[in-house]
Design an enzyme around this catalytic site. Structure first.
Site, PDB file in Angstrom:
ATOM      1  N   THR A 125      37.162  40.904  36.286  1.00 17.77           N
ATOM      2  CA  THR A 125      38.722  40.466  36.800  1.00 17.77           C
ATOM      3  C   THR A 125      39.085  41.927  37.384  1.00 17.77           C
ATOM      4  OG1 THR A 125      40.449  40.346  35.473  1.00 17.77           O
ATOM      5  CG2 THR A 125      38.915  40.982  34.593  1.00 17.77           C
ATOM      6  N   ASP A 126      40.509  42.507  37.421  1.00 16.58           N
ATOM      7  CA  ASP A 126      40.933  43.889  37.705  1.00 16.58           C
ATOM      8  C   ASP A 126      41.670  43.555  36.464  1.00 16.58           C
ATOM      9  OD1 ASP A 126      42.847  41.521  37.533  1.00 16.58           O
ATOM     10  OD2 ASP A 126      43.934  42.209  39.811  1.00 16.58           O
ATOM     11  N   GLU A 127      41.514  42.864  35.902  1.00 13.56           N
ATOM     12  CA  GLU A 127      42.330  43.321  34.400  1.00 13.56           C
ATOM     13  C   GLU A 127      42.326  43.946  33.105  1.00 13.56           C
ATOM     14  OE1 GLU A 127      44.200  39.842  31.984  1.00 13.56           O
ATOM     15  OE2 GLU A 127      44.309  38.806  33.546  1.00 13.56           O
ATOM     16  N   TYR A 153      41.774  39.747  25.717  1.00 10.00           N
ATOM     17  CA  TYR A 153      40.579  38.652  26.545  1.00 10.00           C
ATOM     18  C   TYR A 153      39.882  40.337  28.301  1.00 10.00           C
ATOM     19  CZ  TYR A 153      39.819  37.273  31.602  1.00 10.00           C
ATOM     20  OH  TYR A 153      39.535  36.703  33.077  1.00 10.00           O
ATOM     21  N   LYS A 157      36.123  41.646  28.911  1.00 11.56           N
ATOM     22  CA  LYS A 157      35.231  41.125  30.226  1.00 11.56           C
ATOM     23  C   LYS A 157      35.207  42.822  30.295  1.00 11.56           C
ATOM     24  CE  LYS A 157      35.185  38.594  32.674  1.00 11.56           C
ATOM     25  NZ  LYS A 157      34.302  36.744  33.301  1.00 11.56           N
TER      26      LYS A 157
HETATM   27  P1  NAD Z   1      37.845  28.863  33.837  1.00 13.33           P
HETATM   28  O1  NAD Z   1      38.427  29.091  32.004  1.00 13.33           O
HETATM   29  O2  NAD Z   1      38.572  27.602  33.924  1.00 13.33           O
HETATM   30  O3  NAD Z   1      36.457  28.299  33.340  1.00 13.33           O
HETATM   31  C1  NAD Z   1      35.297  29.276  32.312  1.00 13.33           C
HETATM   32  C2  NAD Z   1      34.451  27.549  32.757  1.00 13.33           C
HETATM   33  O4  NAD Z   1      33.305  28.636  31.798  1.00 13.33           O
HETATM   34  C3  NAD Z   1      34.808  26.130  31.827  1.00 13.33           C
HETATM   35  O5  NAD Z   1      33.623  25.698  33.200  1.00 13.33           O
HETATM   36  C4  NAD Z   1      33.569  26.341  30.792  1.00 13.33           C
HETATM   37  O6  NAD Z   1      33.406  25.003  30.324  1.00 13.33           O
HETATM   38  C5  NAD Z   1      32.953  27.903  31.032  1.00 13.33           C
HETATM   39  N1  NAD Z   1      32.153  28.179  29.653  1.00 13.33           N
HETATM   40  C6  NAD Z   1      33.268  28.819  28.360  1.00 13.33           C
HETATM   41  N2  NAD Z   1      32.109  29.260  27.398  1.00 13.33           N
HETATM   42  C7  NAD Z   1      31.315  28.526  27.665  1.00 13.33           C
HETATM   43  C8  NAD Z   1      29.880  29.490  27.266  1.00 13.33           C
HETATM   44  N3  NAD Z   1      29.536  29.554  26.106  1.00 13.33           N
HETATM   45  N4  NAD Z   1      28.877  28.582  27.926  1.00 13.33           N
HETATM   46  C9  NAD Z   1      28.588  28.086  29.463  1.00 13.33           C
HETATM   47  N5  NAD Z   1      30.026  27.980  29.955  1.00 13.33           N
HETATM   48  C10 NAD Z   1      30.874  28.208  29.181  1.00 13.33           C
HETATM   49  O7  NAD Z   1      38.034  29.640  33.954  1.00 13.33           O
HETATM   50  P2  NAD Z   1      37.949  30.808  35.240  1.00 13.33           P
HETATM   51  O8  NAD Z   1      39.387  30.528  35.932  1.00 13.33           O
HETATM   52  O9  NAD Z   1      37.553  29.377  36.677  1.00 13.33           O
HETATM   53  O10 NAD Z   1      37.840  31.731  36.287  1.00 13.33           O
HETATM   54  C11 NAD Z   1      36.499  32.330  36.042  1.00 13.33           C
HETATM   55  C12 NAD Z   1      35.713  33.537  36.234  1.00 13.33           C
HETATM   56  O11 NAD Z   1      36.310  35.407  36.544  1.00 13.33           O
HETATM   57  C13 NAD Z   1      35.928  34.048  34.390  1.00 13.33           C
HETATM   58  O12 NAD Z   1      34.907  34.638  34.034  1.00 13.33           O
HETATM   59  C14 NAD Z   1      37.148  34.751  34.681  1.00 13.33           C
HETATM   60  O13 NAD Z   1      37.057  35.355  33.576  1.00 13.33           O
HETATM   61  C15 NAD Z   1      36.317  35.421  36.198  1.00 13.33           C
HETATM   62  N6  NAD Z   1      38.323  35.924  37.019  1.00 13.33           N
HETATM   63  C16 NAD Z   1      39.169  34.530  36.764  1.00 13.33           C
HETATM   64  C17 NAD Z   1      39.662  34.730  37.423  1.00 13.33           C
HETATM   65  C18 NAD Z   1      41.401  33.662  37.304  1.00 13.33           C
HETATM   66  O14 NAD Z   1      41.865  34.165  38.086  1.00 13.33           O
HETATM   67  N7  NAD Z   1      41.298  32.455  36.818  1.00 13.33           N
HETATM   68  C19 NAD Z   1      40.491  35.464  38.186  1.00 13.33           C
HETATM   69  C20 NAD Z   1      39.692  37.256  38.195  1.00 13.33           C
HETATM   70  C21 NAD Z   1      38.197  36.635  37.554  1.00 13.33           C
HETATM   71  O1  TDX Z   2      54.071  30.070  30.667  1.00 15.99           O
HETATM   72  C1  TDX Z   2      53.249  31.223  31.671  1.00 15.99           C
HETATM   73  N1  TDX Z   2      54.665  31.746  31.619  1.00 15.99           N
HETATM   74  C2  TDX Z   2      54.693  33.152  32.433  1.00 15.99           C
HETATM   75  O2  TDX Z   2      55.225  33.792  32.458  1.00 15.99           O
HETATM   76  C3  TDX Z   2      51.897  31.896  31.478  1.00 15.99           C
HETATM   77  C4  TDX Z   2      50.953  30.748  31.467  1.00 15.99           C
HETATM   78  C5  TDX Z   2      52.151  33.340  32.471  1.00 15.99           C
HETATM   79  N2  TDX Z   2      53.305  33.748  32.390  1.00 15.99           N
HETATM   80  C6  TDX Z   2      52.881  34.909  33.115  1.00 15.99           C
HETATM   81  C7  TDX Z   2      51.764  35.821  32.693  1.00 15.99           C
HETATM   82  C8  TDX Z   2      51.657  36.471  33.249  1.00 15.99           C
HETATM   83  O3  TDX Z   2      52.926  37.819  34.027  1.00 15.99           O
HETATM   84  O4  TDX Z   2      52.254  35.117  34.572  1.00 15.99           O
HETATM   85  C9  TDX Z   2      51.799  35.451  34.516  1.00 15.99           C
HETATM   86  C10 TDX Z   2      49.960  35.221  35.123  1.00 15.99           C
HETATM   87  O5  TDX Z   2      49.750  34.544  33.504  1.00 15.99           O
HETATM   88  P1  TDX Z   2      48.436  33.583  33.647  1.00 15.99           P
HETATM   89  O6  TDX Z   2      48.140  32.815  34.847  1.00 15.99           O
HETATM   90  O7  TDX Z   2      48.226  34.123  32.876  1.00 15.99           O
HETATM   91  O8  TDX Z   2      47.582  34.540  34.485  1.00 15.99           O
HETATM   92  P2  TDX Z   2      47.143  36.505  33.832  1.00 15.99           P
HETATM   93  O9  TDX Z   2      47.602  36.275  32.321  1.00 15.99           O
HETATM   94  O10 TDX Z   2      47.385  37.222  35.028  1.00 15.99           O
HETATM   95  O11 TDX Z   2      45.364  36.350  34.224  1.00 15.99           O
HETATM   96  C11 TDX Z   2      44.829  35.833  34.679  1.00 15.99           C
HETATM   97  O12 TDX Z   2      44.557  36.604  36.248  1.00 15.99           O
HETATM   98  C12 TDX Z   2      43.574  37.023  35.809  1.00 15.99           C
HETATM   99  C13 TDX Z   2      44.007  34.874  34.772  1.00 15.99           C
HETATM  100  O13 TDX Z   2      44.079  33.933  33.936  1.00 15.99           O
HETATM  101  C14 TDX Z   2      42.333  35.923  34.509  1.00 15.99           C
HETATM  102  O14 TDX Z   2      41.179  34.459  33.378  1.00 15.99           O
HETATM  103  C15 TDX Z   2      42.165  36.478  35.358  1.00 15.99           C
HETATM  104  O15 TDX Z   2      41.507  37.247  34.646  1.00 15.99           O
END
Ligand code: NAD
Ligand code: TDX
Length: 339
Positions: A125-127, A153, A157
């Site tokens: 992730t970019d985080e 988190y 990562k």
């Molecule tokens: P998500 O939380 O929707 O899904 C995570 C999945 O992993 C779920 O299906 C969960 O059951 C499974 N999981 C959790 N713990 C596990 C374990 N111990 N063993 C096996 N499976 C397990 O997450 P997402 O948003 O789909 O993110 C997927 C990946 O992408 C993550 O690694 C996250 O860090 C990365 N990522 C997410 C975003 C975003 O915006 N959502 C952005 C950049 C990177």
């Molecule tokens: O209720 C809310 N109110 C609010 O203002 C929530 C849930 C979020 N926010 C804000 C926090 C952040 O500035 O919105 C922005 C986005 O929040 P999230 O959806 O929780 O995402 P973020 O914290 O940016 O992280 C996401 O992007 C990077 C994903 O959850 C991560 O898994 C990924 O790595």
């Protein structure tokens, strides 16, 4: 090619499963997922009946499960999506983030040493880069930006990324890493900003915006992320990190107002709540490297993507009502209090 996709019952992993089945019907796909609150078999409906798809319920941090799967299936490549992914939950309880995101990645890497693969791809992730100031819109994260994390988190990562790179240097494991900006689109769990705001607005419930809503995120439609990972698997160089993002920066408030407009709802639903601890100000990705090396460009701009996403949530009420389990409702009540 036999591809092991971990975390494939979650948001991005499942989109990647569907993407791969469409784009590479010749590939055999194994999906390992623990089915936590964030993972749902409903999200894999369609894939589950395909001859070249197999689902295995299991924890990536459980060495025995992972090693016996590698022993029996011998995957050619691994894409690791499995993670605890919600920043707010990591602030409440970091433990599980350390176990899944760090130890789990370590177990997968060990399995890849014992049962060699052509590629281990870590979805990061970019985080891991921390944040950028709001008033320096000329600054972007590049692959050379130092790791500088803010939340448990992102720290977990980043630790996983370092482990992946260490296994490359020390054991010559053929790894790659992608660091993507915020995704949105179908099957996004309703705890994250965009789907939470859509489902709350549809129900005329309050939309909880942290602080003043001025934090900036760089949004990418999930399908574009899937395509980028597929290109890295096909032609990305070993040991390299690739940033993925589409220059779609928006303040949270702008995102929320766009969703309200799309649904024809009033801005009076917006409720400002206490800010997230350690809240990152701005994320912005420079995706030059993946563009130049692999020809990747995002296809879906934010205005089109958000329309598609809002329509998807309107058309798939059964899915999001189904995934909002008792655990999620308890989390929501505790995290957002009375609103
Ligand atoms: P998500 O939380 O929707 O899904 C995570 C999945 O992993 C779920 O299906 C969960 O059951 C499974 N999981 C959790 N713990 C596990 C374990 N111990 N063993 C096996 N499976 C397990 O997450 P997402 O948003 O789909 O993110 C997927 C990946 O992408 C993550 O690694 C996250 O860090 C990365 N990522 C997410 C975003 C975003 O915006 N959502 C952005 C950049 C990177
Ligand atoms: O209720 C809310 N109110 C609010 O203002 C929530 C849930 C979020 N926010 C804000 C926090 C952040 O500035 O919105 C922005 C986005 O929040 P999230 O959806 O929780 O995402 P973020 O914290 O940016 O992280 C996401 O992007 C990077 C994903 O959850 C991560 O898994 C990924 O790595």
């Amino acid at each position: 090619m036999k591809l092991l996709i971990t975390g494939g019952a979650g948001f991005i992993g499942a989109n990647f499963v569907h993407h791969t089945l469409r784009k590479h019907p010749d590939r055999e796909i194994l999906c390992l997922d623990a089915l936590t609150y964030a993972g749902n078999l409903e999200t894999l409906k369609g894939a589950l009946t395909a001859d070249n798809f197999k689902f295995i319920k299991g924890d990536i941090a459980d060495r025995e499960t992972v090693f016996s799967l590698f022993e029996s299936e011998r995957p050619d490549a691994v894409v690791n999506f499995a993670a605890e992914s919600h920043v707010d939950r990591s602030i409440d309880n970091p433990d599980i983030f350390l176990r899944t995101n760090i130890l789990g990645t370590g177990v997968l890497l060990d399995a890849c040493r014992k049962y060699p693969v052509r590629r281990f791809h870590q979805v990061s992730t970019d985080e891991v880069y921390g944040d950028l100031p709001l008033d320096r819109t000329d600054l972007f994260f590049t692959e050379e930006t130092p790791i500088h994390t803010s939340s448990p988190y992102s720290a977990s990562k980043a630790a996983a990324d370092l482990l992946v790179l260490a296994y490359h240097r020390t054991y010559k494991l053929p790894v790659s890493i992608s660091r993507c900006s915020n995704n949105y689109g179908p099957y996004h769990f309703p705890e994250k900003l965009i789907p939470l705001m859509i489902v709350n607005a549809m129900a005329d419930k309050s939309l909880p915006v942290y602080g003043k809503g001025e934090n900036v995120r760089d949004w990418l439609y999930v399908e574009d992320h899937c395509e980028a990972i597929d290109l890295i698997l096909g032609g990305g160089r070993e040991g390299e990190v690739y940033n993925i993002g589409g220059h779609n920066e928006r303040t949270n408030l702008a995102v929320v107002k766009t969703i309200l407009r799309e649904l024809g709802k009033s801005e009076s639903l917006i409720t400002y709540v206490a800010d997230r601890l350690g809240h990152d100000l701005r994320y912005a990705i420079d995706p030059k490297k993946i563009g130049e090396e692999l020809g990747w460009t995002p296809r879906t701009g934010f205005d089109e993507g958000i329309k598609k996403t809002v329509r998807w949530y309107e058309d798939n009420r059964d899915w999001w009502e189904g995934v909002m389990s008792g655990e999620y409702r308890a989390y929501y009540a505790k995290h957002y209090g009375g609103i």
